[in-house]
Design a protein around this motif. Structure first.
Motif, PDB file in Angstrom:
ATOM      1  N   LEU A 147       0.815  -1.203   0.023  1.00 55.83           N
ATOM      2  CA  LEU A 147       0.050   0.139   0.057  1.00 55.83           C
ATOM      3  C   LEU A 147       0.910   1.357  -0.086  1.00 55.83           C
ATOM      4  N   GLY A 148       2.198   1.150  -0.284  1.00 54.27           N
ATOM      5  CA  GLY A 148       2.877   2.224  -0.307  1.00 54.27           C
ATOM      6  C   GLY A 148       3.380   2.612   1.063  1.00 54.27           C
ATOM      7  N   ALA A 149       4.150   3.717   1.228  1.00 54.89           N
ATOM      8  CA  ALA A 149       4.686   4.326   2.477  1.00 54.89           C
ATOM      9  C   ALA A 149       3.744   4.636   3.478  1.00 54.89           C
ATOM     10  N   LEU A 150       3.914   4.334   4.671  1.00 55.33           N
ATOM     11  CA  LEU A 150       2.864   4.635   5.553  1.00 55.33           C
ATOM     12  C   LEU A 150       2.809   6.137   6.054  1.00 55.33           C
ATOM     13  N   ALA A 151       1.946   6.852   6.061  1.00 54.01           N
ATOM     14  CA  ALA A 151       1.720   8.178   5.957  1.00 54.01           C
ATOM     15  C   ALA A 151       1.474   8.617   7.749  1.00 54.01           C
ATOM     16  N   SER A 152       0.485   7.775   8.243  1.00 55.22           N
ATOM     17  CA  SER A 152      -0.176   8.243   9.315  1.00 55.22           C
ATOM     18  C   SER A 152      -0.877   7.255  10.066  1.00 55.22           C
ATOM     19  N   GLU A 222      -6.237  13.292  24.473  1.00 57.83           N
ATOM     20  CA  GLU A 222      -6.024  13.961  23.012  1.00 57.83           C
ATOM     21  C   GLU A 222      -4.242  14.048  23.001  1.00 57.83           C
ATOM     22  N   ALA A 223      -3.890  13.101  22.020  1.00 53.96           N
ATOM     23  CA  ALA A 223      -2.130  13.007  22.118  1.00 53.96           C
ATOM     24  C   ALA A 223      -1.704  12.878  20.699  1.00 53.96           C
ATOM     25  N   GLU A 224      -0.550  13.203  20.529  1.00 44.66           N
ATOM     26  CA  GLU A 224       0.411  12.780  19.415  1.00 44.66           C
ATOM     27  C   GLU A 224       1.696  12.010  19.790  1.00 44.66           C
ATOM     28  N   LEU A 225       2.008  11.197  19.070  1.00 41.01           N
ATOM     29  CA  LEU A 225       3.203  10.252  19.091  1.00 41.01           C
ATOM     30  C   LEU A 225       3.846  10.017  18.011  1.00 41.01           C
ATOM     31  N   VAL A 226       5.090   9.747  18.028  1.00 44.43           N
ATOM     32  CA  VAL A 226       5.739   9.337  16.628  1.00 44.43           C
ATOM     33  C   VAL A 226       6.392   7.910  16.740  1.00 44.43           C
ATOM     34  N   ALA A 227       6.276   7.173  15.662  1.00 50.59           N
ATOM     35  CA  ALA A 227       6.884   5.635  15.763  1.00 50.59           C
ATOM     36  C   ALA A 227       7.391   5.372  14.458  1.00 50.59           C
ATOM     37  N   SER A 228       8.592   5.161  14.486  1.00 49.23           N
ATOM     38  CA  SER A 228       9.416   4.841  13.402  1.00 49.23           C
ATOM     39  C   SER A 228       9.249   6.149  12.126  1.00 49.23           C
ATOM     40  N   VAL A 230       6.772   7.954  11.856  1.00 52.25           N
ATOM     41  CA  VAL A 230       5.236   7.959  11.320  1.00 52.25           C
ATOM     42  C   VAL A 230       4.565   8.588  12.541  1.00 52.25           C
ATOM     43  N   PRO A 231       3.900   9.713  12.192  1.00 51.47           N
ATOM     44  CA  PRO A 231       3.008  10.478  13.280  1.00 51.47           C
ATOM     45  C   PRO A 231       1.748   9.797  13.541  1.00 51.47           C
ATOM     46  N   VAL A 232       1.533   9.747  14.821  1.00 51.23           N
ATOM     47  CA  VAL A 232       0.226   9.112  15.387  1.00 51.23           C
ATOM     48  C   VAL A 232      -0.705   9.803  16.142  1.00 51.23           C
ATOM     49  N   THR A 233      -2.031   9.780  15.932  1.00 48.86           N
ATOM     50  CA  THR A 233      -2.661  10.777  16.750  1.00 48.86           C
ATOM     51  C   THR A 233      -3.767   9.697  17.587  1.00 48.86           C
TER      52      THR A 233
END
Length: 329
Positions: A147-152, A222-228, A230-233
């Motif tokens: 599915l291509g590169a993971l964006a979020s 309500e939060a934001e993270l980063v994994a590898s 990739v932004p995660v909400t």
């Protein structure tokens, strides 16, 4: 044909009784000993399952001859101590999450597991799900990125009330911020999926609302993270129309995968119709069946996909970081 594997269950609240129902009639996994600190709960369980035998205490159950494994379904406080006692008795452990309230004790336990090759796992039900398998194929370390590169990645959770109605008998700890709350109980399942696919997540923002009583668990997060990279909400809170409404969506350059209602999975490539990989109930039943097969494999010292204590502690570390996040100065 392989023989029956005898299980002892400590803790007969909601999760303990659900596991009893799941194991009733299983070809290999058989609960033979049970214990709960509430005599009335124990009496009711024995009336419903007359072939079970009650132990006089958790410690006495662990020492019962003939057991192969222990399922721990108590509140988090005694998890590590009970696990250590089970290892002393030569038993494999399947423990409910959250794993612990004492990270130092958990690290000591994990060191023992690794040193002595003890058999131990934590009950994250999505570990055996079609959804996780599909995400690993699409975005895992060995993926060819169909599915291509993971964006979020986005996680959305809503609850009409907390605890949920079916958890009413679980005890007050589930609604208190010391051990309970929906982040530890529900969000952790999706953080487990996130970290198994992408690796450790780092919290970059977290806003948590608690009731004013100083005791109750969170009402919104309500939060934001980063994994590898990739932004995660995360958007989670009490106030939905359903008792349990959850959604995890993985958006990539050429399509997306969505987990919905725990075990439901859909996939869509750009320009194509949404493809369901099966209805949620069928996929749930398949996942639960697979989980029991992996549990039997762990009991016998064979390869399995159940999360170990170290992986579970890493999930909990992320959850605690979300709940106690402090911005860098």
């Amino acid at each position: 044909m392989p023989g029956v594997l005898s299980i002892g269950v400590v803790g007969l609240g909601v999760m303990g009784q659900r596991m009893l129902a799941r194991l009733a009639g299983h070809a290999r996994l058989r609960v033979t000993r049970v214990w709960d600190e509430n005599p009335e709960v124990l009496r009711q369980v024995l009336a419903h399952y007359p072939l079970l035998r009650a132990a006089t205490s958790a410690e006495a159950l662990i020492r019962e001859p003939g057991l192969h494994g222990l399922y721990i379904a108590t509140p988090p406080g005694p998890h590590i101590a009970l696990s250590q006692q089970a290892f002393d008795a030569g038993l494999a452990v399947l423990c409910e999450k959250p794993l612990t309230t004492d990270f130092d004790a958990a690290r000591e336990c994990i060191a023992r597991i690794e040193r002595e090759r003890q058999r131990a796992a934590v009950n994250y039900s999505l570990a055996s799900s079609t959804g996780l398998a599909q995400l690993q194929l699409a975005f895992g370390a060995a993926s060819r990125r169909p599915l291509g590169a993971l964006a979020s990645v986005g996680i959305e959770l809503r609850f009409a009330a907390w605890p949920r109605p079916w958890q009413a008998g679980a005890g007050p700890w589930l609604s208190q911020r010391a051990e309970g709350g929906f982040s530890r109980e529900v969000l952790s399942h999706f953080i487990f999926v996130l970290q198994r696919v992408l690796g450790p997540a780092r919290v970059t923002r977290s806003e948590v609302v608690y009731p004013d009583d100083g005791v109750g668990s969170e009402t919104s997060l309500e939060a934001e993270l980063v994994a590898s990279g990739v932004p995660v909400t995360i958007s989670a809170g009490i106030g939905g129309e359903r008792a349990d409404d959850n959604r995890m969506i993985w958006r990539a350059s050429e399509g997306e995968i969505e987990l919905r209602d725990w075990f439901g999975v859909t996939q869509q490539r750009q320009g194509e119709r949404v493809q369901s990989l099966g209805d949620a109930e069928t996929l749930r039943m398949n996942g639960m069946t697979d989980q029991l097969a992996h549990w039997a494999a762990m009991l016998e010292g064979r390869s399995h996909s159940l999360p170990g204590f170290a992986e579970a502690l890493a999930v909990q570390a992320t959850i605690e970081s979300l709940l106690k996040y402090t911005p860098a100065p």
